[in-house]
Design a protein around this motif. Structure first.
Motif, PDB file in Angstrom:
ATOM      1  N   UNK A 194     -11.172  -2.964   5.516  1.00  0.00           N
ATOM      2  CA  UNK A 194     -10.567  -2.812   4.192  1.00  0.00           C
ATOM      3  C   UNK A 194     -10.742  -1.386   3.679  1.00  0.00           C
ATOM      4  N   UNK A 195     -11.875  -0.758   4.032  1.00  0.00           N
ATOM      5  CA  UNK A 195     -12.089   0.634   3.640  1.00  0.00           C
ATOM      6  C   UNK A 195     -11.027   1.533   4.263  1.00  0.00           C
ATOM      7  N   UNK A 196     -10.690   1.270   5.532  1.00  0.00           N
ATOM      8  CA  UNK A 196      -9.611   2.027   6.170  1.00  0.00           C
ATOM      9  C   UNK A 196      -8.302   1.867   5.402  1.00  0.00           C
ATOM     10  N   UNK A 197      -8.037   0.638   4.925  1.00  0.00           N
ATOM     11  CA  UNK A 197      -6.830   0.400   4.134  1.00  0.00           C
ATOM     12  C   UNK A 197      -6.840   1.252   2.869  1.00  0.00           C
ATOM     13  N   UNK A 198      -8.024   1.446   2.299  1.00  0.00           N
ATOM     14  CA  UNK A 198      -8.125   2.095   0.994  1.00  0.00           C
ATOM     15  C   UNK A 198      -8.080   3.614   1.054  1.00  0.00           C
ATOM     16  N   UNK A 199      -8.284   4.194   2.233  1.00  0.00           N
ATOM     17  CA  UNK A 199      -8.255   5.655   2.346  1.00  0.00           C
ATOM     18  C   UNK A 199      -6.902   6.230   1.918  1.00  0.00           C
ATOM     19  N   UNK A 200      -5.784   5.770   2.485  1.00  0.00           N
ATOM     20  CA  UNK A 200      -4.501   6.346   2.054  1.00  0.00           C
ATOM     21  C   UNK A 200      -4.163   6.031   0.601  1.00  0.00           C
ATOM     22  N   UNK A 201      -4.643   4.901   0.097  1.00  0.00           N
ATOM     23  CA  UNK A 201      -4.351   4.559  -1.296  1.00  0.00           C
ATOM     24  C   UNK A 201      -5.068   5.516  -2.250  1.00  0.00           C
TER      25      UNK A 201
END
Length: 263
Positions: A121-128
């Motif tokens: 989920x942290x990977x998901x949040x990087x671009x956001x």
């Protein structure tokens, strides 16, 4: 940094924290159908945000005319895709639709699964986080194509799609016997990267603004990678895959409306 900007970069983190807080009020884990619906909704929000809040402004801000106007958007988009592809291979994490999460596990195995899921989920949040930071940096620079309400719309949209992500981490952990406080903490920690990334991006505004078309499309590419690689496979699993599709459309139209009305 103004209070308005600070509020904007914290709103997505608040969405993750509120989702993680579901562990205190709801028992058990999330029903698979509900999880697919939430993930489909989040995917729709991310796709709409990538197009209306990032790619279209990137094209509008390019000084060149004709076919050259899309070049920064195309290059930035591909850099975003390749960057997330690299992270996906370099950083060990658990895919949201992975079967590793099933079956009996030892305490050590559960801890490993927890760490891997938080990393996912942290990977998901990087671009956001990058997307919010880039948009607010552009607005602070006086860029005509980015308004305060448009930046706020992106923050609200990402916060909406962060809510299920926080719940998807904290509630299964609580159901497995991890303490509610600790489950909540894991969910919150997965979203910390967003305000940190946005804050660092804004601090580097002097370097960010000249590259704004590339960076906006970079964030869009990274977000689209997450949608296609992680969210769409999860929302399309049988049974009831149509639920994810319908909620994808709902998330897409909501984010599109937010961006058009507020932007």
């Amino acid at each position: 940094m103004t209070a308005e900007v600070l509020r904007g970069i914290l709103i997505p983190f608040l969405g993750t924290s509120m989702g993680a807080g579901c562990v205190f009020f709801m028992k058990g884990t999330i029903h698979p159908t509900v999880q697919r619906a939430l993930i489909g909704f989040a995917a729709g929000v991310m796709v709409a945000a990538s197009v209306w809040s990032l790619l279209i402004p990137a094209i509008e801000q390019t000084a060149a005319g004709g076919a050259a106007a899309v070049l920064p958007a195309v290059l930035g988009f591909w850099f975003g895709i390749l960057f997330l592809l690299l992270l996906d291979h370099v950083i060990p994490h658990l895919h949201m639709n992975s079967q590793e999460a099933e079956g009996p596990q030892s305490a050590r195995g559960k801890l490993k699964k927890t760490t891997m899921l938080v990393l996912a989920v942290t990977l998901h949040n990087i671009p956001e986080g990058m997307a919010v930071g880039v948009v607010y940096a552009g607005w602070m620079s006086g860029e005509a194509h980015i308004t305060a309400l448009g930046a706020l719309a992106l923050s609200i949209g990402i916060a909406i799609q962060n809510f299920p992500e926080g719940a998807i981490i904290s509630m299964p952990l609580g159901a497995e016997g991890v303490g509610k406080g600790r489950s909540f903490l894991y969910g919150v920690l997965s979203g910390v990267v967003e305000p940190v990334g946005a804050f660092l991006t804004i601090l580097a505004a002097g370097m960010v603004v000249p590259m704004l078309p590339y960076l906006l499309s970079f964030a869009a590419g990274a977000m689209m990678y997450v949608v296609v690689e992680e969210l769409i496979p999860e929302m399309s699993e049988e049974p009831h895959s149509n639920i994810g599709t319908v909620l994808f459309a709902a998330g897409f139209t909501l984010m599109m409306a937010l961006d058009v009305v507020l932007g």
